[in-house]
Design an enzyme around this catalytic site. Structure first.
Site, mmCIF file in Angstrom:
data_model
loop_
_atom_site.group_PDB
_atom_site.id
_atom_site.type_symbol
_atom_site.label_atom_id
_atom_site.label_comp_id
_atom_site.label_asym_id
_atom_site.label_seq_id
_atom_site.Cartn_x
_atom_site.Cartn_y
_atom_site.Cartn_z
ATOM 1 N N ARG A 38 0.831 -1.207 0.000
ATOM 2 C CA ARG A 38 0.000 0.000 0.000
ATOM 3 C C ARG A 38 0.861 1.251 0.000
ATOM 4 O O ARG A 38 0.594 2.200 -0.731
ATOM 5 C CB ARG A 38 -0.946 0.022 1.204
ATOM 6 N N CYS A 39 1.906 1.254 0.825
ATOM 7 C CA CYS A 39 2.796 2.423 0.865
ATOM 8 C C CYS A 39 3.408 2.716 -0.502
ATOM 9 O O CYS A 39 3.627 3.876 -0.858
ATOM 10 C CB CYS A 39 3.931 2.195 1.861
ATOM 11 N N MET A 40 3.694 1.667 -1.265
ATOM 12 C CA MET A 40 4.401 1.833 -2.540
ATOM 13 C C MET A 40 3.470 2.162 -3.702
ATOM 14 O O MET A 40 3.924 2.182 -4.845
ATOM 15 C CB MET A 40 5.181 0.557 -2.873
#
Length: 408
Positions: free
Chosen positions: A397-399
């Site tokens: 999700r962060c990426m």
């Protein structure tokens, strides 16, 4: 030039993903050393070639499931053909009191002479002392290993610098000094790239600190905002006002989280994997609370930064979320069954999943217990490697910055 495709916008975390923005790690990661990795917010020095292989596999897994993948570096190089964008980004890169007027002038001239692709690389990878023939006192006293323009290794985590809510994009205000310039790049892409021409910008980097990893679109009209190490209460409040004034949400849940490295964002402890389910770190599941924020009726765009807010709470987050979403209960899938495993897999971004559709999520393969729990709950897991990508403390999700999701 990348052409038009799916209309930008998102109203949930789990609507079928159509377009996503990623950043393939590159020479900026090669700037990391044991001397500077803490300052640049990495827990170690990654093996760059392996990180690139892992990221390529991540991007391909998305394409294999019909997701269009946009790359920040490509978009940036295209934007740098626009003189106004070029001038803005060069000025932002040298806007550093360490440099002084002479070195700022020299760095500006150097960057201005670069072709768009090379300039894009320099803005992301930084400009080292020895890569510039500078002059003046600041340059002469600078250590050989110092950067005139620092690199942006955290650009890998595209979720943080922008988030689409409805058909508007919030360009965020990043809290850590090492990341400030990421938002200038993101803002330039949304402002100047024809792919996003005319897209309204809901937020800006000059405002109170707000990061995309703290923003979860729980359901249409319901937004949760984590407040902790990176996002301030003022940022959550301003976002809520603007969402209400523009008709993009009716409820904001403000969720305090511990101001620690392991829980830097709300999405490090909980992410949505279905319309009524999220994976969550069990150590916080019972203690996580939310304040429910609503706007008075008749709120208009003219009231975006001034309208009074109705605030209620706190109460357990899971209960507040279910009520706001209009469901009987929010199902919680634990990250690990015992405390030690749960802590390990939370640290390794077991909660940080990227939903491609309801009951279909991308997760790091190493979090075996969490992935098994997801599958037991009916969630299909697309496993990806992340031994090197995770050294900056971020998962799938962060990426990823979803640019377009279908409504549910």
């Amino acid at each position: 030039m990348i052409g038009s495709a799916a209309t930008p916008g998102a109203t949930s975390e789990v609507g079928p993903l159509r377009t996503v923005m990623l950043h393939r790690p590159g020479p900026e990661l090669r700037r990391l050393t044991p001397r500077n990795n803490d300052q640049l917010l990495f827990d170690g020095v990654p093996w760059v070639a392996r990180a690139q292989d892992e990221h390529d596999a991540f991007a391909q897994a998305l394409r294999d499931r019909g997701v269009e993948v946009l790359h920040v570096a490509t978009l940036l190089a295209e934007v740098l053909a626009v003189p106004a964008a070029r001038d803005e980004l060069i000025a932002a890169a040298v806007d550093d009191p360490r440099l002084g007027a002479t070195l700022q002038r020299d760095a500006t001239r150097h960057l201005a002479a670069l072709a768009p692709d090379d300039l894009a690389t320099a803005l992301i990878a930084g400009l080292a002392h020895e890569e510039l023939r500078g002059s003046g006192l600041a340059y002469q006293l600078m250590d050989r290993s110092d950067f005139v323009v620092p690199p942006l290794p955290n650009l890998l985590f595209t979720r943080d610098s922008s988030v689409w809510i409805g058909d508007e994009v919030a360009v965020t205000s990043l809290a850590m000094p090492a990341r400030h310039r990421e938002s200038t790049i993101t803002a330039a892409i949304y402002t100047h790239h024809p792919r996003f021409a005319g897209a309204p910008q809901l937020y800006g980097p000059e405002l109170e600190h707000l990061e995309g990893g703290d923003v979860l679109l729980l359901a249409e009209g319901v937004v949760a905002v984590g407040v902790g190490e990176r996002t301030t209460p003022g940022g959550a409040e301003r976002l809520a006002r603007r969402l209400f004034a523009r008709g993009l949400a009716h409820t904001a849940l403000v969720v305090p989280i511990a101001q620690e490295r392991a829980t830097m964002h709300l999405d490090t402890i909980a992410t949505m994997v279905d319309i009524d389910a999220m994976v969550m770190y069990p150590a916080v599941a019972d203690s996580l609370v939310a304040w429910t924020v609503r706007a008075p009726e008749g709120c208009s765009p003219e009231d975006a930064d001034t309208t009074d807010l109705a605030v209620a709470g706190p109460e357990p987050f899971v209960r507040a979320a279910a009520r706001a979403m209009g469901i009987d209960r929010l199902r919680v899938i634990d990250t690990g069954l015992d405390p030690v495993t749960a802590e390990r897999e939370q640290w390794d971004d077991g909660n940080n999943t990227l939903a491609l559709a309801p009951r279909l999520a991308v997760a790091y393969e190493r979090n075996t217990v969490t992935n098994a729990a997801l599958e037991a709950a009916g969630i299909e897991v697309v496993r990806i490697a992340g031994s090197e990508l995770g050294s900056g403390r971020g998962g799938p999700r962060c990426m990823s910055c979803p640019v377009s999701r279908d409504p549910l």
